[in-house]
Write an enzyme that holds these catalytic residues in place. Structure first.
Site, PDB file in Angstrom:
ATOM      1  N   LYS A  11     -55.223  77.153  68.669  1.00 37.66           N
ATOM      2  CA  LYS A  11     -55.899  76.401  67.587  1.00 37.66           C
ATOM      3  C   LYS A  11     -56.941  75.471  68.176  1.00 37.66           C
ATOM      4  CE  LYS A  11     -54.142  72.133  68.428  1.00 37.66           C
ATOM      5  NZ  LYS A  11     -54.846  71.156  69.115  1.00 37.66           N
ATOM      6  N   PRO A  99     -55.715  78.822  77.870  1.00 40.24           N
ATOM      7  CA  PRO A  99     -55.661  77.815  78.938  1.00 40.24           C
ATOM      8  C   PRO A  99     -54.555  76.780  78.663  1.00 40.24           C
ATOM      9  CG  PRO A  99     -57.932  78.176  78.251  1.00 40.24           C
ATOM     10  CD  PRO A  99     -57.060  78.944  77.286  1.00 40.24           C
ATOM     11  N   ALA A 101     -52.465  73.192  78.804  1.00 41.16           N
ATOM     12  CA  ALA A 101     -52.746  71.753  78.673  1.00 41.16           C
ATOM     13  C   ALA A 101     -54.223  71.506  78.364  1.00 41.16           C
ATOM     14  CB  ALA A 101     -52.305  70.983  79.922  1.00 41.16           C
ATOM     15  N   ALA A 105     -52.969  74.029  71.850  1.00 42.20           N
ATOM     16  CA  ALA A 105     -51.616  74.325  71.331  1.00 42.20           C
ATOM     17  C   ALA A 105     -51.017  75.607  71.930  1.00 42.20           C
ATOM     18  CB  ALA A 105     -51.613  74.412  69.807  1.00 42.20           C
ATOM     19  N   SER A 108     -47.262  75.450  72.004  1.00 43.75           N
ATOM     20  CA  SER A 108     -46.786  75.372  70.615  1.00 43.75           C
ATOM     21  C   SER A 108     -46.808  76.736  69.947  1.00 43.75           C
ATOM     22  CB  SER A 108     -47.673  74.418  69.803  1.00 43.75           C
ATOM     23  OG  SER A 108     -47.630  73.125  70.347  1.00 43.75           O
ATOM     24  N   ASP A 141     -47.285  70.173  66.411  1.00 43.92           N
ATOM     25  CA  ASP A 141     -48.276  71.212  66.072  1.00 43.92           C
ATOM     26  C   ASP A 141     -47.637  72.577  65.785  1.00 43.92           C
ATOM     27  OD1 ASP A 141     -50.624  69.833  66.159  1.00 43.92           O
ATOM     28  OD2 ASP A 141     -51.276  70.569  68.115  1.00 43.92           O
TER      29      ASP A 141
HETATM   30  C1  SUD Z   1     -53.231  66.210  70.024  1.00 46.37           C
HETATM   31  C2  SUD Z   1     -52.768  67.391  69.212  1.00 46.37           C
HETATM   32  C3  SUD Z   1     -53.772  67.591  68.053  1.00 46.37           C
HETATM   33  O1  SUD Z   1     -53.532  68.765  67.324  1.00 46.37           O
HETATM   34  O2  SUD Z   1     -52.733  68.609  69.890  1.00 46.37           O
HETATM   35  P1  SUD Z   1     -52.850  69.055  71.441  1.00 46.37           P
HETATM   36  O3  SUD Z   1     -54.025  68.404  72.059  1.00 46.37           O
HETATM   37  O4  SUD Z   1     -51.557  68.659  72.105  1.00 46.37           O
HETATM   38  O5  SUD Z   1     -53.022  70.555  71.395  1.00 46.37           O
HETATM   39  C4  SUD Z   1     -51.375  67.114  68.589  1.00 46.37           C
HETATM   40  O6  SUD Z   1     -51.376  65.930  67.835  1.00 46.37           O
HETATM   41  C5  SUD Z   1     -50.249  67.088  69.582  1.00 46.37           C
HETATM   42  O7  SUD Z   1     -49.254  67.929  69.100  1.00 46.37           O
HETATM   43  P2  SUD Z   1     -48.011  68.398  70.033  1.00 46.37           P
HETATM   44  O8  SUD Z   1     -48.521  68.772  71.381  1.00 46.37           O
HETATM   45  O9  SUD Z   1     -47.234  69.410  69.255  1.00 46.37           O
HETATM   46  O10 SUD Z   1     -47.250  67.043  70.141  1.00 46.37           O
HETATM   47  P3  SUD Z   1     -45.702  66.699  70.403  1.00 46.37           P
HETATM   48  O11 SUD Z   1     -45.163  67.636  71.427  1.00 46.37           O
HETATM   49  O12 SUD Z   1     -45.002  66.539  69.117  1.00 46.37           O
HETATM   50  O13 SUD Z   1     -45.881  65.260  71.043  1.00 46.37           O
HETATM   51  C6  SUD Z   1     -46.388  65.056  72.337  1.00 46.37           C
HETATM   52  C7  SUD Z   1     -46.656  63.575  72.479  1.00 46.37           C
HETATM   53  O14 SUD Z   1     -47.885  63.256  71.799  1.00 46.37           O
HETATM   54  C8  SUD Z   1     -47.783  61.999  71.124  1.00 46.37           C
HETATM   55  N1  SUD Z   1     -47.984  62.187  69.665  1.00 46.37           N
HETATM   56  C9  SUD Z   1     -48.014  63.454  69.146  1.00 46.37           C
HETATM   57  C10 SUD Z   1     -48.242  63.634  67.783  1.00 46.37           C
HETATM   58  C11 SUD Z   1     -48.425  62.491  66.974  1.00 46.37           C
HETATM   59  N2  SUD Z   1     -48.631  62.594  65.674  1.00 46.37           N
HETATM   60  N3  SUD Z   1     -48.395  61.247  67.518  1.00 46.37           N
HETATM   61  C12 SUD Z   1     -48.188  61.083  68.861  1.00 46.37           C
HETATM   62  O15 SUD Z   1     -48.181  59.954  69.350  1.00 46.37           O
HETATM   63  C13 SUD Z   1     -46.405  61.436  71.471  1.00 46.37           C
HETATM   64  O16 SUD Z   1     -46.585  60.633  72.616  1.00 46.37           O
HETATM   65  C14 SUD Z   1     -45.608  62.667  71.856  1.00 46.37           C
HETATM   66  O17 SUD Z   1     -44.598  62.370  72.784  1.00 46.37           O
HETATM   67  N1  ADP Z   2     -45.271  78.267  76.950  1.00 49.01           N
HETATM   68  C1  ADP Z   2     -46.040  77.295  77.467  1.00 49.01           C
HETATM   69  N2  ADP Z   2     -47.354  77.488  77.622  1.00 49.01           N
HETATM   70  C2  ADP Z   2     -48.130  76.496  78.116  1.00 49.01           C
HETATM   71  N3  ADP Z   2     -47.678  75.290  78.476  1.00 49.01           N
HETATM   72  C3  ADP Z   2     -46.381  75.027  78.327  1.00 49.01           C
HETATM   73  C4  ADP Z   2     -45.511  76.016  77.811  1.00 49.01           C
HETATM   74  N4  ADP Z   2     -44.283  75.473  77.744  1.00 49.01           N
HETATM   75  C5  ADP Z   2     -44.371  74.216  78.208  1.00 49.01           C
HETATM   76  N5  ADP Z   2     -45.634  73.933  78.596  1.00 49.01           N
HETATM   77  C6  ADP Z   2     -46.086  72.608  79.098  1.00 49.01           C
HETATM   78  O1  ADP Z   2     -46.716  71.963  78.003  1.00 49.01           O
HETATM   79  C7  ADP Z   2     -47.806  71.152  78.429  1.00 49.01           C
HETATM   80  C8  ADP Z   2     -48.908  71.231  77.360  1.00 49.01           C
HETATM   81  O2  ADP Z   2     -49.468  72.521  77.384  1.00 49.01           O
HETATM   82  P1  ADP Z   2     -50.153  73.267  76.156  1.00 49.01           P
HETATM   83  O3  ADP Z   2     -49.173  73.479  75.065  1.00 49.01           O
HETATM   84  O4  ADP Z   2     -50.836  74.468  76.720  1.00 49.01           O
HETATM   85  O5  ADP Z   2     -51.304  72.267  75.783  1.00 49.01           O
HETATM   86  P2  ADP Z   2     -51.659  71.269  74.619  1.00 49.01           P
HETATM   87  O6  ADP Z   2     -50.405  70.454  74.291  1.00 49.01           O
HETATM   88  O7  ADP Z   2     -52.746  70.448  75.206  1.00 49.01           O
HETATM   89  O8  ADP Z   2     -52.135  72.055  73.473  1.00 49.01           O
HETATM   90  C9  ADP Z   2     -48.243  71.731  79.783  1.00 49.01           C
HETATM   91  O9  ADP Z   2     -48.394  70.681  80.684  1.00 49.01           O
HETATM   92  C10 ADP Z   2     -47.137  72.680  80.203  1.00 49.01           C
HETATM   93  O10 ADP Z   2     -46.541  72.259  81.404  1.00 49.01           O
END
Ligand code: SUD
Ligand code: ADP
Length: 314
Positions: A11, A99, A101, A105, A108, A141
């Site tokens: 996403k 990619p 991190a 997502a 996720s 997410d």
């Molecule tokens: C920033 C976003 C934007 O879509 O995505 P990514 O960059 O990770 O893909 C999301 O909010 C990330 O979602 P996700 O990666 O599922 O978050 P979670 O595992 O639930 O939380 C990881 C950490 O992010 C912070 N967190 C997340 C969601 C939220 N509404 N408030 C927070 O403060 C918290 O510190 C939590 O411990």
């Molecule tokens: N199946 C997986 N694919 C990618 N990363 C994963 C997975 N399971 C756990 N992780 C951990 O989750 C962290 C966040 O990765 P990712 O989900 O790819 O990124 P983001 O949260 O930025 O969307 C990474 O640091 C990685 O170590």
């Protein structure tokens, strides 16, 4: 033994506004989440050894129980112990293309695919909202990743309201392989810098949450107006990630030189995307960026906005 192959799309965030603190330590958000064609592939099949086993073709993902694939499978085992006893364990093969991190997502969507795959293997017949409820226990997410497409996400990101997304829209997506941004770090830093300005008053909070539902970007999406969508894109987390990672800021500046509709960091970064008016234009921008930044550490993809989440292909 029965096996399933699932496609798990990444996403991007077309909109991400942090609108307040929550009692659970998370942040109250107003987002627009958008699935893209770039995807991982997951094969899932039963085994008769009563174990959850994972294989993966990437060295970048953790292979211990912190992998979201394991966490999703472990959740299904604890929620449905009788089915686990009846059908046995699960072998999962993850072909990683998204990619890691990157704000896309990737983990996720893998977890969402495992929930959908085990539901099928164990013939549980869970509804979409039951799957989303399980998904919310694993990460904010993950509920979106089940159905995907285009959605307004509020709460922690788990409360979804579907939209009819833009048709036929392409993006160029770029990410430095060696750069990873921690999501907890991004939110924590945002809170320490901007926390004082948070809306504490509950009426204002509700008003701001509702504002995104009637906001300009939602109107632009429903009018299929890609250039207006690009104009209204926003991501609060850029305020903390761009100053800390100058390469990401430079990437945005590079994209802005070319014929794109708009550019934005996705989620907590560090990937950056540019919305383009056609596939040809996106391919052209990809070549321009590659010529400008020949660094092999930079991965660049052309991909498309799509209207679905997890798909079972066989
Ligand atoms: C920033 C976003 C934007 O879509 O995505 P990514 O960059 O990770 O893909 C999301 O909010 C990330 O979602 P996700 O990666 O599922 O978050 P979670 O595992 O639930 O939380 C990881 C950490 O992010 C912070 N967190 C997340 C969601 C939220 N509404 N408030 C927070 O403060 C918290 O510190 C939590 O411990
Ligand atoms: N199946 C997986 N694919 C990618 N990363 C994963 C997975 N399971 C756990 N992780 C951990 O989750 C962290 C966040 O990765 P990712 O989900 O790819 O990124 P983001 O949260 O930025 O969307 C990474 O640091 C990685 O170590």
């Amino acid at each position: 033994m029965r096996s399933y192959t699932l496609i798990a799309p990444a996403k991007i965030n077309l909109y991400l506004e942090i609108i307040g603190d929550r009692d659970d330590g998370y942040h109250e958000l107003a987002m627009i989440l958008q699935s893209i064609e770039l995807a991982d592939q997951i094969e899932i099949e039963s085994n008769d050894v009563q174990l959850i086993r994972l294989r993966c073709d990437s060295k970048e993902v953790p292979m211990d129980r912190s992998n979201l694939v394991y966490r999703a499978a472990d959740l299904m085992v604890s929620e449905f112990p009788d089915s686990f006893a009846t059908y046995g364990g699960v072998d999962i093969t993850l072909h990683k293309r998204i990619p890691v991190a990157a704000g896309l997502a990737g983990g996720s969507t893998d977890a969402a695919a495992v929930l959908v795959g085990i539901d099928l293997l164990w013939k549980l017949g869970l509804t979409r909202s039951e799957l989303e409820e399980l998904a919310a226990k694993l990460g904010s997410d993950i509920p979106f990743c089940i159905g995907g497409g285009t959605a307004i996400a509020t709460g922690r990101g788990e409360k979804l309201s579907e939209l009819l997304g833009l048709n036929n829209t392409y993006i160029v997506l770029a990410k430095y392989r060696s750069l990873e941004v921690s999501t907890p770090w991004a939110y924590k830093t945002y809170r320490s810098l901007y926390g004082d300005a948070y809306i504490k008053d509950i009426e204002n909070l509700t008003a701001r949450k509702n504002a995104v539902h009637s906001g300009d970007i939602v109107k632009a999406i429903s009018n299929q107006h890609a250039s207006q969508v690009a104009e209204k894109m926003h991501n609060d987390l850029e305020k903390v990630v761009l100053p800390e990672y100058p390469q990401v800021l430079k990437l945005k500046e590079s994209f802005a030189k070319y014929d794109i509709l708009g550019t934005m960091m996705s989620g907590s970064g560090p990937s950056v995307f540019a919305l383009c008016e056609s596939k040809d234009k996106a391919e052209e921008v990809k070549i321009n960026i590659r010529n400008e930044i020949p660094d092999p550490d930079l991965e660049i993809f052309v991909t498309k906005l799509i209207n679905h989440g997890i798909q079972v292909v066989s």
